[in-house]
Design a protein around this motif. Structure first.
Motif: not given
Length: 452
Positions: A274-295
């Motif tokens: 997902l991060i790689d796809g977001h960076l490759a998309s060229g969007t200027s909108c940030p990607l916010v990742i919300a969540g706690s570590p699981a395993w």
């Protein structure tokens, strides 16, 4: 007299609740509105005082009951590993008198139960019992419920009750590299439940097929009820302007100016791609990742940190530093709902899900969705989301780019999403649950509610 139902509710007491906790709250509400007298079986680490109700209630909510020391757990479980629970479990009554001030108020997970019970370490001990004897550990209650319904796959049963088990998915078998579960135990337990349960419930047709084809669950003993999706009115009340102000003030994010992923950080969530796809998309909108570590989250955290490079933008005459990738920890429900409502789109290209709650939650809130074209996610999303191939970074990037650049598409998905979400309403869930309970000869005293 109303039929009674005892729910196993382990996941409602874990520190960072998962989707199973959300399912548990909704299924309890559905049973109550169907006219059942509802009791709850909760997990505790501490031994509760059986002679003093005040101490028992305080002890359950004590901050020290959120975890157990490794030494105490070793002492308790070491002998259980060898003998299991041959005499079964006798849960203690959990008084809910109101002595303890519940911080969640009317949204409390512990409100409105007829009876509440607490059982120490039952998740672990039931597993050890099954490994030792190949059978379910027995829960002894003073009054036998009409139905004993577990909200997860767990080898527990109540004699004399109709034993119903919700099995959400078989991730440990489909993606063994992504979990730390004991795989042989899991497969043998699910096979055993398939033979012995009065009925098994699951939450998608994809999961139902998996359980039938891989685990051998008989077709006539398993039903897909899906999940229900709803939010308390209080968290839906803020206007769009209030949401815009909140996400700006609380998180320094522009309304409809960011993409959002939310969920536990674990391998199946596909965070790195997902991060790689977001960076490759060229969007200027940030990607916010919300969540706690699981395993098995270390590689995802490392990738997030690596990708958190700085950009600069001008806003109101000021040069501001921003990060293309932002990570937030566990959020309260009002915060999470505000973030979802404020996002340009929710992006959830998971590798595998039993249902995919964020997809329908986001649709209900009017936010466009990108998700995977696999199994339950494609099934649940229908034609109301942008579907991508989760292993293909370029395809994820293309999907993000479409959502970023096409306002008409976003508006269309918002319309379709609300229609799609209505198919997973509490009313529809109640109807499906009522059919399962009736098939077991259980009297359902109330018609499914028409309220949402």
């Amino acid at each position: 007299m109303s039929a009674s139902i005892l729910f196993e509710l382990f996941n409602m007491t874990v520190p960072a609740p998962t989707g199973i906790a959300t399912y548990s709250r909704h299924v309890v509400r559905a049973a109550r509105e169907l006219g059942f007298a509802v009791d709850g079986l909760f997990h505790t680490y501490s031994k509760l005082d059986r002679r003093d109700d005040i101490l028992a209630e305080v002890g359950f909510f004590d901050a020290r009951n959120r975890k157990i020391s490794p030494f105490a757990k070793y002492i308790e479980l070491n002998w259980r590993w060898m003998i299991g629970a041959p005499r079964g479990f006798r849960p203690g009554r959990l008084p809910l008198s109101g002595v303890v001030i519940d911080a969640r108020g009317s949204e409390s997970d512990f409100a409105n139960f007829r009876n509440a019970y607490a059982l120490r370490l039952f998740n672990d001990i039931a597993r050890y019992h099954f490994l030792r004897y190949g059978s379910c550990a027995v829960v002894h209650t003073k009054a036998i419920p009409t139905v004993f319904h577990t909200t997860q796959a767990i080898p527990l049963r109540v004699r004399g009750a109709a034993n119903v088990y919700t099995i959400h998915d078989i991730v440990p078998l489909r993606m063994p590299y992504s979990t730390l579960d004991h795989k042989k135990f899991f497969l043998n337990m699910v096979r055993h439940l398939g033979r012995t349960a009065d009925h098994i419930i699951t939450v998608s047709e994809a999961s139902r097929r998996d359980l039938i084809e891989i685990c051998g669950v008989p077709k006539d003993r398993i039903t897909n009820t899906y999940q229900s999706v709803a939010f308390p009115e209080a968290v839906l009340a803020p206007s769009d302007d209030e949401i815009a102000n909140f996400v700006q003030q609380a998180f320094d994010l522009e309304y409809r100016g960011y993409f959002l992923f939310y969920g536990a950080l674990e391998p199946k969530k596909n965070i790195a791609r997902l991060i790689d796809g977001h960076l490759a998309s060229g969007t200027s909108c940030p990607l916010v990742i919300a969540g706690s570590p699981a395993w098995e989250y270390e590689s995802d955290l490392a990738r997030i940190e690596e990708a958190q490079g700085d950009n600069y933008r001008v806003r109101k005459g000021r040069i501001l530093r921003e990060r293309r990738i932002q990570r937030l920890g566990y959020l309260s429900l009002p915060q999470l709902v505000a973030l979802i409502r404020g996002a340009k789109a929710v992006v959830f290209p998971s590798l595998y899900e039993g249902f995919g709650l964020p997809v329908i939650e986001s649709m209900l809130l009017g936010t466009p969705v990108l998700t995977s074209d696999v199994a339950a996610l494609e099934e649940v999303a229908g034609d109301a989301a942008v579907l991508v191939k989760p292993h293909d970074v370029d395809n994820i990037a293309k999907g993000i780019r479409r959502l970023d650049q096409d306002q008409d598409l976003r508006e269309e998905l918002t319309r379709k999403g609300k229609v799609r979400a209505a198919q997973f309403s509490p009313k529809e869930h109640q109807r499906r649950l009522a059919a399962v309970y009736k098939s077991l000869g259980v009297s359902v005293s109330a018609a499914p509610s028409s309220s949402e």
